[in-house]
Scaffold this motif. Structure first.
Motif, PDB file in Angstrom:
ATOM      1  N   VAL A 103      34.691  46.729  34.550  1.00 45.18           N
ATOM      2  CA  VAL A 103      36.016  46.616  35.171  1.00 45.18           C
ATOM      3  C   VAL A 103      36.896  47.789  34.750  1.00 45.18           C
ATOM      4  O   VAL A 103      37.662  48.336  35.553  1.00 45.18           O
ATOM      5  CB  VAL A 103      36.676  45.270  34.800  1.00 45.18           C
ATOM      6  N   ALA A 104      36.769  48.204  33.479  1.00 45.40           N
ATOM      7  CA  ALA A 104      37.602  49.287  32.950  1.00 45.40           C
ATOM      8  C   ALA A 104      37.318  50.630  33.604  1.00 45.40           C
ATOM      9  O   ALA A 104      38.139  51.552  33.517  1.00 45.40           O
ATOM     10  CB  ALA A 104      37.405  49.392  31.437  1.00 45.40           C
ATOM     11  N   GLN A 105      36.177  50.760  34.281  1.00 48.15           N
ATOM     12  CA  GLN A 105      35.866  52.012  34.974  1.00 48.15           C
ATOM     13  C   GLN A 105      36.803  52.261  36.151  1.00 48.15           C
ATOM     14  O   GLN A 105      36.924  53.393  36.619  1.00 48.15           O
ATOM     15  CB  GLN A 105      34.420  51.992  35.466  1.00 48.15           C
ATOM     16  N   GLY A 106      37.448  51.202  36.647  1.00 52.42           N
ATOM     17  CA  GLY A 106      38.444  51.348  37.696  1.00 52.42           C
ATOM     18  C   GLY A 106      37.891  51.435  39.110  1.00 52.42           C
ATOM     19  O   GLY A 106      38.641  51.711  40.044  1.00 52.42           O
ATOM     20  N   GLY A 108      36.279  48.844  40.500  1.00 49.81           N
ATOM     21  CA  GLY A 108      36.046  47.476  40.922  1.00 49.81           C
ATOM     22  C   GLY A 108      34.649  47.017  40.525  1.00 49.81           C
ATOM     23  O   GLY A 108      33.821  47.811  40.055  1.00 49.81           O
ATOM     24  N   VAL A 109      34.390  45.742  40.717  1.00 44.50           N
ATOM     25  CA  VAL A 109      33.088  45.154  40.407  1.00 44.50           C
ATOM     26  C   VAL A 109      32.758  44.142  41.498  1.00 44.50           C
ATOM     27  O   VAL A 109      33.631  43.391  41.939  1.00 44.50           O
ATOM     28  CB  VAL A 109      33.095  44.447  39.035  1.00 44.50           C
ATOM     29  N   ILE A 110      31.504  44.138  41.938  1.00 47.16           N
ATOM     30  CA  ILE A 110      31.024  43.078  42.815  1.00 47.16           C
ATOM     31  C   ILE A 110      30.383  42.025  41.924  1.00 47.16           C
ATOM     32  O   ILE A 110      29.401  42.299  41.231  1.00 47.16           O
ATOM     33  CB  ILE A 110      30.004  43.584  43.844  1.00 47.16           C
ATOM     34  N   LEU A 111      30.948  40.831  41.922  1.00 44.68           N
ATOM     35  CA  LEU A 111      30.512  39.752  41.045  1.00 44.68           C
ATOM     36  C   LEU A 111      29.820  38.689  41.899  1.00 44.68           C
ATOM     37  O   LEU A 111      30.461  38.017  42.703  1.00 44.68           O
ATOM     38  CB  LEU A 111      31.725  39.169  40.329  1.00 44.68           C
ATOM     39  N   THR A 112      28.521  38.554  41.765  1.00 41.27           N
ATOM     40  CA  THR A 112      27.766  37.606  42.576  1.00 41.27           C
ATOM     41  C   THR A 112      27.544  36.320  41.777  1.00 41.27           C
ATOM     42  O   THR A 112      27.319  36.352  40.569  1.00 41.27           O
ATOM     43  CB  THR A 112      26.417  38.196  43.012  1.00 41.27           C
ATOM     44  N   ALA A 113      27.614  35.196  42.488  1.00 41.39           N
ATOM     45  CA  ALA A 113      27.562  33.899  41.813  1.00 41.39           C
ATOM     46  C   ALA A 113      26.810  32.896  42.672  1.00 41.39           C
ATOM     47  O   ALA A 113      26.402  33.195  43.803  1.00 41.39           O
ATOM     48  CB  ALA A 113      28.984  33.403  41.523  1.00 41.39           C
ATOM     49  N   ASN A 176      41.705  49.168  43.536  1.00 42.37           N
ATOM     50  CA  ASN A 176      42.661  48.689  42.538  1.00 42.37           C
ATOM     51  C   ASN A 176      41.970  48.055  41.327  1.00 42.37           C
ATOM     52  O   ASN A 176      42.638  47.490  40.453  1.00 42.37           O
ATOM     53  CB  ASN A 176      43.620  47.678  43.171  1.00 42.37           C
ATOM     54  N   GLY A 177      40.639  48.134  41.298  1.00 42.16           N
ATOM     55  CA  GLY A 177      39.906  47.651  40.135  1.00 42.16           C
ATOM     56  C   GLY A 177      39.638  46.169  40.091  1.00 42.16           C
ATOM     57  O   GLY A 177      39.341  45.621  39.019  1.00 42.16           O
ATOM     58  N   HIS A 178      39.717  45.505  41.248  1.00 49.35           N
ATOM     59  CA  HIS A 178      39.496  44.060  41.266  1.00 49.35           C
ATOM     60  C   HIS A 178      38.005  43.719  41.172  1.00 49.35           C
ATOM     61  O   HIS A 178      37.139  44.518  41.550  1.00 49.35           O
ATOM     62  CB  HIS A 178      40.048  43.449  42.559  1.00 49.35           C
ATOM     63  N   ALA A 179      37.722  42.504  40.716  1.00 49.36           N
ATOM     64  CA  ALA A 179      36.381  41.937  40.801  1.00 49.36           C
ATOM     65  C   ALA A 179      36.306  41.114  42.084  1.00 49.36           C
ATOM     66  O   ALA A 179      37.170  40.270  42.331  1.00 49.36           O
ATOM     67  CB  ALA A 179      36.091  41.057  39.595  1.00 49.36           C
ATOM     68  N   ILE A 180      35.305  41.397  42.910  1.00 49.95           N
ATOM     69  CA  ILE A 180      35.121  40.677  44.173  1.00 49.95           C
ATOM     70  C   ILE A 180      34.003  39.660  43.962  1.00 49.95           C
ATOM     71  O   ILE A 180      32.847  40.032  43.755  1.00 49.95           O
ATOM     72  CB  ILE A 180      34.757  41.634  45.320  1.00 49.95           C
ATOM     73  N   ALA A 181      34.350  38.375  43.995  1.00 49.54           N
ATOM     74  CA  ALA A 181      33.378  37.315  43.722  1.00 49.54           C
ATOM     75  C   ALA A 181      32.808  36.778  45.033  1.00 49.54           C
ATOM     76  O   ALA A 181      33.560  36.406  45.942  1.00 49.54           O
ATOM     77  CB  ALA A 181      34.031  36.185  42.934  1.00 49.54           C
ATOM     78  N   LYS A 213      28.003  51.526  49.284  1.00 56.54           N
ATOM     79  CA  LYS A 213      28.970  52.450  49.900  1.00 56.54           C
ATOM     80  C   LYS A 213      29.929  53.049  48.884  1.00 56.54           C
ATOM     81  O   LYS A 213      30.286  54.242  48.959  1.00 56.54           O
ATOM     82  CB  LYS A 213      29.755  51.718  50.991  1.00 56.54           C
ATOM     83  N   TYR A 214      30.361  52.225  47.902  1.00 50.71           N
ATOM     84  CA  TYR A 214      31.389  52.683  46.968  1.00 50.71           C
ATOM     85  C   TYR A 214      30.862  52.864  45.542  1.00 50.71           C
ATOM     86  O   TYR A 214      31.652  53.085  44.622  1.00 50.71           O
ATOM     87  CB  TYR A 214      32.553  51.678  46.957  1.00 50.71           C
ATOM     88  N   ALA A 215      29.545  52.794  45.363  1.00 50.02           N
ATOM     89  CA  ALA A 215      28.940  52.916  44.029  1.00 50.02           C
ATOM     90  C   ALA A 215      29.591  51.951  43.048  1.00 50.02           C
ATOM     91  O   ALA A 215      29.917  52.299  41.894  1.00 50.02           O
ATOM     92  CB  ALA A 215      29.052  54.351  43.520  1.00 50.02           C
ATOM     93  N   THR A 216      29.782  50.732  43.511  1.00 52.66           N
ATOM     94  CA  THR A 216      30.460  49.701  42.721  1.00 52.66           C
ATOM     95  C   THR A 216      29.466  49.000  41.806  1.00 52.66           C
ATOM     96  O   THR A 216      28.378  48.628  42.242  1.00 52.66           O
ATOM     97  CB  THR A 216      31.103  48.659  43.662  1.00 52.66           C
ATOM     98  N   PRO A 217      29.814  48.788  40.545  1.00 50.84           N
ATOM     99  CA  PRO A 217      28.915  48.041  39.644  1.00 50.84           C
ATOM    100  C   PRO A 217      28.656  46.627  40.168  1.00 50.84           C
ATOM    101  O   PRO A 217      29.563  45.976  40.701  1.00 50.84           O
ATOM    102  CB  PRO A 217      29.688  47.999  38.319  1.00 50.84           C
TER     103      PRO A 217
END
Length: 296
Positions: A103-106, A108-113, A176-181, A213-217
């Motif tokens: 998250v600190a990388q800025g 954003g994060v894709i959070l799968t659940a 904006n650095g959000h986590a997308i669940a 697309k966005y190289a998101t973790p």
């Protein structure tokens, strides 16, 4: 309807959570006996995933999965109404440091659940922990009840995004650095067939599309119940994609398969905690039905 639900929730959260959880488990076991339609779905799903297991084992897991669902449902008033401090005191964390660093990388994060144990508490925990989180959800048809659920699910700052509003908001949220669940364990009628527990099921490809697309973790997260109590372990893990040769890219299906495979060990370890009552493999059910009809 919403007033009735609010009143019931208020009364239930006044009772000890262990008591209402045990009562919910009992109701779940009762529904296993009287709800033939959903009992058939659960046993069919278990037959598909565990063909080698004996019938007695599958019946026991089916019983316990109904009990877990009932326990979770009656715990929901406590999840929606008790304080942040109380709820966090019931959750142990594992792997949060890696998630926090991502998250600190800025970016954003894709959070799968998945729907595992008390998933409402799991979804609420991210905003309780202070993370800016956007959660995609399916609105209820009953407007006043939908508003009550929205208010409950967003009371610690989470942003709920209706499936009906599209995805134009998502790139900005990542920026904006959000986590997308995103839940990945449900049948999606317009989804893409991807193996889940080794069998094809229509699955969202949203995590794969935006991660590529966005190289998101990419991270996985699950909530495990500790015993049968209202105590849990929330576990995060980074999802690493297989290495590719230069000039090649992962397809959405390859990424989603890696994501889905990362959940399999948890489900196999304690299968009673997962939501077997859902027709996760409806895609295969319909294919098999068509094949049977063609043979008549």
């Amino acid at each position: 309807m919403a007033l009735l639900v609010k009143s019931l929730f208020f009364l239930l959260q006044l009772l000890p959570v262990r008591l209402v959880g045990a009562f919910g488990a009992g109701l779940g076991r009762l529904f296993y006996l009287i709800d033939g339609r959903h009992r058939t779905i659960v046993l069919r799903n278990l037959d598909r995933i565990y063909p080698e297991r004996e019938s007695a084992w599958k019946i026991r897991i089916a019983h316990e999965s109904f009990a877990e669902l009932g326990r979770t449902m009656l715990e929901t008033p406590h999840v929606f109404m008790r304080s942040r401090e109380y709820l966090l005191s019931r959750i142990e964390m594992e792997g949060e440091e890696a998630f926090r660093d991502a998250v600190a990388q800025g970016k954003g994060v894709i959070l799968t659940a998945m729907h595992h144990s008390n998933w409402e508490l799991g979804a609420l925990s991210f905003s309780m922990m202070g993370y800016e989180t956007d959660i995609i959800y399916r609105p209820l048809r009953q407007e006043s009840l939908d508003k009550f659920l929205l208010d409950s699910r967003t009371r610690f700052g989470a942003h709920l995004r209706s499936r009906n509003e599209g995805l134009r908001w998502l790139p900005k949220a990542l920026k904006n650095g959000h986590a997308i669940a995103v839940m990945v364990d449900q049948h999606l009628s317009n989804g893409t067939p991807v193996p889940f527990l080794g069998h094809l099921g229509n699955t969202t490809t949203l995590p794969a599309t935006f991660a590529a697309k966005y190289a998101t973790p990419l991270f996985g997260v699950r909530l495990d119940r500790i015993g049968r109590s209202f105590r849990f372990k929330l576990q995060f893990w980074p999802i690493e994609l297989p290495a590719l040769s230069e000039g090649h890219q992962h397809s959405d299906i390859e990424i989603m398969r890696t994501i889905c495979d990362s959940f399999a060990p948890a489900i196999h370890q304690r299968p009673e905690l997962w939501l077997w009552v859902h027709r996760r493999w409806l895609y295969l059910d319909e294919l098999e039905q068509k094949q049977q009809e063609s043979l008549k």
